[in-house]
Design a protein around this motif. Sequence first.
Motif, short mmCIF file in Angstrom:
data_model
loop_
_atom_site.label_atom_id
_atom_site.label_comp_id
_atom_site.label_asym_id
_atom_site.label_seq_id
_atom_site.Cartn_x
_atom_site.Cartn_y
_atom_site.Cartn_z
N VAL A 167 -1.67 -11.50 -2.08
CA VAL A 167 -2.19 -10.14 -2.13
C VAL A 167 -2.49 -9.83 -3.58
O VAL A 167 -1.68 -10.10 -4.47
N THR A 168 -3.67 -9.28 -3.84
CA THR A 168 -4.08 -8.95 -5.20
C THR A 168 -4.13 -7.44 -5.37
O THR A 168 -4.69 -6.72 -4.52
N GLU B 85 -6.59 -0.66 -6.36
CA GLU B 85 -7.15 -1.39 -5.23
C GLU B 85 -6.21 -2.53 -4.83
O GLU B 85 -5.58 -3.14 -5.68
N SER B 86 -6.13 -2.79 -3.53
CA SER B 86 -5.37 -3.94 -3.03
C SER B 86 -6.27 -4.74 -2.10
O SER B 86 -7.07 -4.16 -1.36
N SER B 87 -6.12 -6.06 -2.14
CA SER B 87 -6.91 -6.94 -1.27
C SER B 87 -6.04 -8.13 -0.91
O SER B 87 -5.00 -8.38 -1.52
N ARG C 4 -8.47 2.26 -3.19
CA ARG C 4 -9.09 1.40 -2.18
C ARG C 4 -7.98 0.57 -1.51
O ARG C 4 -7.69 -0.54 -1.92
N ASN D 281 0.84 -1.22 0.00
CA ASN D 281 0.00 0.00 0.00
C ASN D 281 0.86 1.25 0.00
O ASN D 281 0.56 2.24 -0.69
N SER E 212 -6.24 -0.64 2.35
CA SER E 212 -6.54 -0.80 3.78
C SER E 212 -5.72 0.18 4.60
O SER E 212 -4.64 0.63 4.19
N LYS F 276 1.87 -13.13 -0.06
CA LYS F 276 1.69 -12.37 1.19
C LYS F 276 2.78 -12.76 2.18
O LYS F 276 3.18 -13.92 2.27
N ASN G 270 -5.97 -12.40 0.55
CA ASN G 270 -6.61 -13.65 0.96
C ASN G 270 -5.59 -14.43 1.79
O ASN G 270 -4.63 -13.87 2.30
N THR H 33 -1.05 -10.68 -8.77
CA THR H 33 -0.97 -11.18 -7.40
C THR H 33 0.49 -11.22 -6.96
O THR H 33 1.41 -11.31 -7.76
#
Length: 478
Positions: free
Chosen positions: A404-405, A396-398, A356, A332, A358, A477, A400, A474
């Motif tokens: 990390v995507t 955007e980052s997300s 977007r 991020n 975190s 993580k 699982n 991706t």
Amino acid sequence: MFKTLFARMLVSYLAVAMGVLVILGFMATGIFRSHYINEVKSELTRESNEINRILLEEYIDTRKQPIARERLFAIVRQYGAMIQFRFDDPKYGSVDIVDEENMAKWQACGEADLSAISEQMKSSPDFYSYNFDFMSEYTDIRTLTIIRPLQYGDGKRMGVLLLHYDMQSIYQALDSLYLDVFMSALIAVLITVPVAFIITKYTTSPVSHINDVVTDFSHGRYETRVVVRREDELGRLGASFNAMADQVAGLEKARRDFVANVSHELRSPLTSIRGFLEAMEDGTIPEDEHQKYIEIVLDETRRMTGMVNDLLDIARIESGQYKLNVINFDINELIGRVLITFEARILAKGLDVDVRLSDEPLYVVADRDRIGQVLHNLIDNAIKYAKAEGGILTVESSVNRQNVTVRVGDNGTGIPKQDIPHIFDRFYKVEKAHTYGSRSGTGLGLSIAKLIIDQHNCEIKVKSDEKGTDFIFTLKKH
């Protein structure tokens, strides 16, 4: 002489086959010979026991002696043999029994001195002794002699018995057997030769075919392929070669396309630069407009420099010169830093930025500089193709469980479906124009991004429709 695989395999097959046949022939003849000889020994042993019984029960009885002699003559007639007795008691002395029909071949044997063998038999622990060609000094025929003691019922010895058997018929039968075995082996060899030839040809012909194809391929005929008609190791080898040939042919086509594209990409700006400079030199472009065209020339040289730098990056990545410096870092924070470098272009185009991320740090395991380059190329691409009015840049980052995507998107017109499979190819551009002021780049940014993500053993993909385009990649993580 044996320079080809076919010749070597054929000779090897034939040598093995003939070697096996020879060994089996010797084994078979040895077994038969042993069988015959053992049969004869067994028969003679039984007859020697019978002769000993006749001696004890009849011969030493003078009243029954004529009957005993008739029985002994019957035995020698049956076998074409000769019986010799050597009694310890001088009253009985030495006796030779031979049929008149066979007298000629055994006559000289009666002169043999058997005293030594008699004495030896008395002290020998063996009850039966078998001797081949024992009478060779006295007769030309091949013989088998069984020697055993003559003894009473209580075991007391009274002399020695020698039964000489004519082995000529046995050896003739064995010779006939050897000949049959030899002829059978010869027939087997004659059958083996064409069979071995066919098997060898079947085995080596694919190798020869593959060799011919490889030779053609090495001479630049990249369309040549192995015809695969079997599913064994050679068939799989041919299939593997075809797969390799497809890849090499693809690489060769890519090399030609690469050279053609580089030539075109360099020729276009060079032609433009030369044209503008010549026009300024000969006065076609007036001096008051020189500054405008100098800016155009500078932009073209900057684009050429960027393309050359991109080509060098691709070459270094593919050659392994770019070693990944894998560390743990906050993706991020890196996204924020890269976005700041595009602030002027975002403001100039009037884009809305939808970020977007975190609030908490999102750590990944990757090469920070290389991932920064990926983000730079994707964001640059998104800004370029976002709508001129009402354009939106989305980052955007997300996360699982394991990955990390990161998604970088725009709301432009999207990529035509026929172009999506080629979007990561070198020099491939949806906008084909190369003119000054167009939004076309070098066509290498997405190729570099994919190479870097592939180097991380991760995945990058594109989703596009008429509402816009998203590039998604991706990372592992931390």
